[in-house]
Write a protein that holds these residues in place. Structure first.
Motif, PDB file in Angstrom:
ATOM      1  N   GLU A 132       7.320  13.348   1.842  1.00  0.00           N
ATOM      2  CA  GLU A 132       7.257  12.446   2.656  1.00  0.00           C
ATOM      3  C   GLU A 132       6.147  11.288   1.628  1.00  0.00           C
ATOM      4  N   TRP A 133       5.270  11.919   1.273  1.00  0.00           N
ATOM      5  CA  TRP A 133       4.568  10.965   0.158  1.00  0.00           C
ATOM      6  C   TRP A 133       5.091  10.259  -0.814  1.00  0.00           C
ATOM      7  N   GLU A 134       5.822  10.862  -1.733  1.00  0.00           N
ATOM      8  CA  GLU A 134       6.519  10.365  -2.382  1.00  0.00           C
ATOM      9  C   GLU A 134       7.698   9.539  -2.045  1.00  0.00           C
ATOM     10  N   LEU A 135       8.220   9.656  -1.001  1.00  0.00           N
ATOM     11  CA  LEU A 135       9.239   8.516  -0.752  1.00  0.00           C
ATOM     12  C   LEU A 135       8.695   7.326   0.167  1.00  0.00           C
ATOM     13  N   GLY A 136       7.262   7.479   0.411  1.00  0.00           N
ATOM     14  CA  GLY A 136       6.573   6.506   1.022  1.00  0.00           C
ATOM     15  C   GLY A 136       6.592   6.465   2.586  1.00  0.00           C
ATOM     16  N   GLU A 149       0.871  -1.098   0.064  1.00  0.00           N
ATOM     17  CA  GLU A 149       0.053   0.070  -0.054  1.00  0.00           C
ATOM     18  C   GLU A 149       0.719   1.294   0.137  1.00  0.00           C
ATOM     19  N   ARG A 150       1.968   1.211   0.947  1.00  0.00           N
ATOM     20  CA  ARG A 150       2.743   2.480   0.833  1.00  0.00           C
ATOM     21  C   ARG A 150       3.678   2.610  -0.564  1.00  0.00           C
ATOM     22  N   LEU A 185      -5.242  11.221  -3.362  1.00  0.00           N
ATOM     23  CA  LEU A 185      -4.413  10.894  -4.552  1.00  0.00           C
ATOM     24  C   LEU A 185      -5.277  10.964  -5.732  1.00  0.00           C
ATOM     25  N   LYS A 186      -6.395  10.559  -5.769  1.00  0.00           N
ATOM     26  CA  LYS A 186      -7.483  10.541  -6.743  1.00  0.00           C
ATOM     27  C   LYS A 186      -7.679  11.944  -7.134  1.00  0.00           C
ATOM     28  N   LEU A 187      -7.988  13.137  -6.121  1.00  0.00           N
ATOM     29  CA  LEU A 187      -8.110  14.511  -6.617  1.00  0.00           C
ATOM     30  C   LEU A 187      -7.120  14.870  -7.356  1.00  0.00           C
ATOM     31  N   ILE A 188      -5.941  14.720  -6.730  1.00  0.00           N
ATOM     32  CA  ILE A 188      -4.652  15.263  -7.427  1.00  0.00           C
ATOM     33  C   ILE A 188      -4.426  14.581  -8.862  1.00  0.00           C
ATOM     34  N   ALA A 189      -4.680  13.449  -8.966  1.00  0.00           N
ATOM     35  CA  ALA A 189      -4.799  12.894 -10.433  1.00  0.00           C
ATOM     36  C   ALA A 189      -5.786  13.487 -11.421  1.00  0.00           C
ATOM     37  N   ALA A 192       2.199   5.857  -7.439  1.00  0.00           N
ATOM     38  CA  ALA A 192       1.225   6.455  -7.869  1.00  0.00           C
ATOM     39  C   ALA A 192       1.595   8.332  -7.983  1.00  0.00           C
ATOM     40  N   PHE A 193       1.915   8.521  -6.686  1.00  0.00           N
ATOM     41  CA  PHE A 193       2.088   9.967  -6.583  1.00  0.00           C
ATOM     42  C   PHE A 193       3.138  10.553  -7.556  1.00  0.00           C
ATOM     43  N   LYS A 194       4.380   9.782  -7.612  1.00  0.00           N
ATOM     44  CA  LYS A 194       5.452  10.096  -8.341  1.00  0.00           C
ATOM     45  C   LYS A 194       4.946  10.259  -9.493  1.00  0.00           C
TER      46      LYS A 194
END
Length: 89
Positions: free
Chosen positions: A61-65, A26-27, A74-78, A33-35
């Motif tokens: 922090e999100w991108e590095l897990g 999951e992490r 995540l869905k809103l950003i995408a 996905a974010f990256k």
């Protein structure tokens, strides 16, 4: 080596999940996905952070897990990135 592909708001993401626990998957999934979304936008972390008005450190922090963002974020950003790309075409 096992990989998983999925699509978030039209942005394709592929991650390697071999040898990871459910929490690790999951992490990793969220971080990759974010990256992938950020890279799809064509922006670096600083530009993306400013564009979304999200603190740079949080995005790092999100991108590095190290931290996992909620799935809806995540869905809103995408969604935002995909729509901006469509407008540019």
């Amino acid at each position: 080596m096992r990989t998983e592909k999925y699509n978030i708001e039209g942005i394709e993401v592929e991650i390697e999940i071999a040898g990871r626990s459910d929490e690790g998957i999951e992490r990793t999934r969220t971080a990759y996905a974010f990256k992938a979304i950020r890279e799809f936008s064509g922006m670096n972390r600083k530009q993306f952070s400013e564009w979304l008005e999200i603190p740079y450190r949080t995005m790092q922090e999100w991108e590095l897990g190290r931290r996992v963002m909620p799935e809806y974020v995540l869905k809103l950003i995408a969604y935002k990135v995909a729509n901006e790309k469509r407008r540019q075409c």
